[in-house]
Design an enzyme around this catalytic site. Structure first.
Site, PDB file in Angstrom:
ATOM      1  N   GLY A 193      67.946   8.159  50.167  1.00 44.74           N
ATOM      2  CA  GLY A 193      66.517   7.828  50.224  1.00 44.74           C
ATOM      3  C   GLY A 193      65.712   9.002  50.725  1.00 44.74           C
ATOM      4  O   GLY A 193      66.207  10.130  50.785  1.00 44.74           O
ATOM      5  N   ASN A 194      64.468   8.752  51.050  1.00 49.17           N
ATOM      6  CA  ASN A 194      63.616   9.805  51.590  1.00 49.17           C
ATOM      7  C   ASN A 194      62.656   9.210  52.613  1.00 49.17           C
ATOM      8  O   ASN A 194      62.655   8.007  52.843  1.00 49.17           O
ATOM      9  CB  ASN A 194      62.881  10.536  50.464  1.00 49.17           C
ATOM     10  CG  ASN A 194      61.983   9.598  49.690  1.00 49.17           C
ATOM     11  OD1 ASN A 194      61.000   9.094  50.219  1.00 49.17           O
ATOM     12  ND2 ASN A 194      62.347   9.329  48.435  1.00 49.17           N
TER      13      ASN A 194
END
Ligand code: CTP
Length: 394
Positions: free
Chosen positions: A207-208
């Protein structure tokens, strides 16, 4: 004028309606304005500095003698794009009409050339007194907009013309002054936001750090300006967004599918989401045991916005770029490579910006001058990007 074009000074006079200006302050903030409150000293009897500081998030001064080293009557006057004085008492109106400068607010009015909206509230006898009538005429002849107070019951038993207008009427007037009209009525604005997640197994993902706050700001701003708004939201909170159509997605692939469906229907796409550039080649259905978790093979995700721009039929496309170095050059090549009309680039070195309410960066566009923004709210950025889109749509 400020870089964001959304700096408002809210002057508060010593009327009981001062408490209603707390709501006005909130509504101005909702519209992407950053507000500095400048009360008159005696208005603090009604609403104190602590309330204004807490609501505005900025320090509050009433006198030129506060923070003398900042010469605040000049610096604030130069920074302000708009002035709203609400409530304006008979005395405050008289002092402005005479050109007095006996507190910070009246100093600012003299020192600034920004448009000024005056919202009077007082007893009807004071409003109808020949002195007040003459003062109001003087202010109007100088180009200030002075609203008419509403007619009705006052704080005491009396009634007549003198009531503080409804917040919605003040905002309506403010919109006329600022030119911030509902310029997106009938337009469909499609926004992507949040950060995609690429599953490794049922519990882990790549993810980020995108929070989705900028997308929320964009959706709210577009809604305020009258657009039909559709948000494709990846792993972000959308609770505040009544009136916006939301499609929840998790991965880049799901986001791609949703946008492929919606893009042909929209007039403006703002691609705000942080899309994972790659995903694991394999998604395990069982949780991987740690002894086997030594490496993850990746394959690229499609560049969604670049794919969409190949099919565009007049849509205005705005992208975002998060860079840690060579920001402007990197963003300008993305602008061209992805077929965008404009791009907002921000510096995310050290994780700056993620999850915050403010941003700093640069709007680059194919047409028009670049705009550098220093520490503006995400709401203000949203409106600036929509200003651009509205101009392009004509
Ligand atoms: N974007 C997209 N699809 C991707 C990656 C990015 O649509 N697979 C969009 C983003 O939503 C953003 C713009 O492209 O509007 C720029 O995103 P950014 O992450 O800065 O660029 P990348 O193309 O991923 O380039 P790099 O990671 O190499 O900087």
């Amino acid at each position: 004028m400020s870089a964001s074009n959304r700096e408002v000074v809210l002057g508060v006079g010593a009327g009981i309606a001062a408490y209603k200006s707390c709501e006005l302050l909130r509504r101005l903030q909702d519209r992407g304005y950053t507000v500095t409150v400048v009360p008159t000293p005696s208005s603090l009897n009604f609403v104190g500095s602590a309330t204004w500081e807490a609501l505005s998030g900025r320090p509050v001064s009433t006198e030129v003698w506060d923070n003398v080293h900042e010469v605040s009557h000049i610096s604030l006057a130069q920074k302000a794009d708009f002035f709203v004085i609400a409530p304006a008492t008979a005395d405050l109106i008289a002092r402005i009409a005479m050109g007095r400068a006996d507190d910070l607010l009246t100093n600012l009015v003299l020192a600034s050339e920004a448009p000024l909206l005056i919202v009077p509230a007082m007893h009807p006898a004071m409003w109808l007194d020949p002195a007040t009538i003459a003062n109001v005429q003087t202010l109007r002849s100088r180009g200030y907009v002075v609203m008419e107070p509403e007619t009705g019951r006052l704080t005491g038993r009396d009634s007549g013309q003198g009531r503080f207008p409804e917040t919605s009427s003040i905002i309506e007037k403010f919109d006329v002054i600022t030119g911030n009209v509902r310029d997106l009525v009938g337009k469909r604005v499609l926004i992507s936001g949040g950060g995609t997640r690429e599953a490794i197994d049922p519990v882990r993902f790549i993810g980020n750090r995108s929070s989705g706050k900028q997308a929320v700001a964009l959706a709210s701003a577009a809604l305020l300006r009258g657009a039909d708004v559709h948000l494709v939201a990846a792993n972000m909170s959308t609770e505040e967004l009544g009136g916006v159509t939301v499609t929840e997605v998790e991965s880049a692939q799901e986001m791609h599918q949703a946008l492929l469906h919606e893009f042909p229907l929209c007039d403006v796409l703002v691609m705000c989401a942080a899309v994972a550039d790659a995903k694991p080649t394999q998604r395990f259905t069982e949780k991987i045991k740690k002894t086997f978790l030594t490496s993850i093979n990746l394959e690229p995700n499609p560049d969604i916005v670049a794919e969409l721009s190949k099919t565009k039929q007049g849509q205005i496309m705005i992208g975002f770029a998060a860079e840690t170095s060579h920001h402007t050059e990197a963003a300008r090549s993305k602008l061209v490579a992805k077929g965008l009309d404009a791009i907002y680039v921000n510096d995310v070195s050290d994780g700056a910006i993620f999850g915050k309410d403010t941003t700093q960066g640069m709007i680059l566009s194919r047409t028009g001058a670049d705009i550098a923004l220093k520490e503006v709210s995400k709401d203000a950025l949203a409106h600036l990007l929509l200003d651009y889109a509205a101009r392009q749509l004509g």
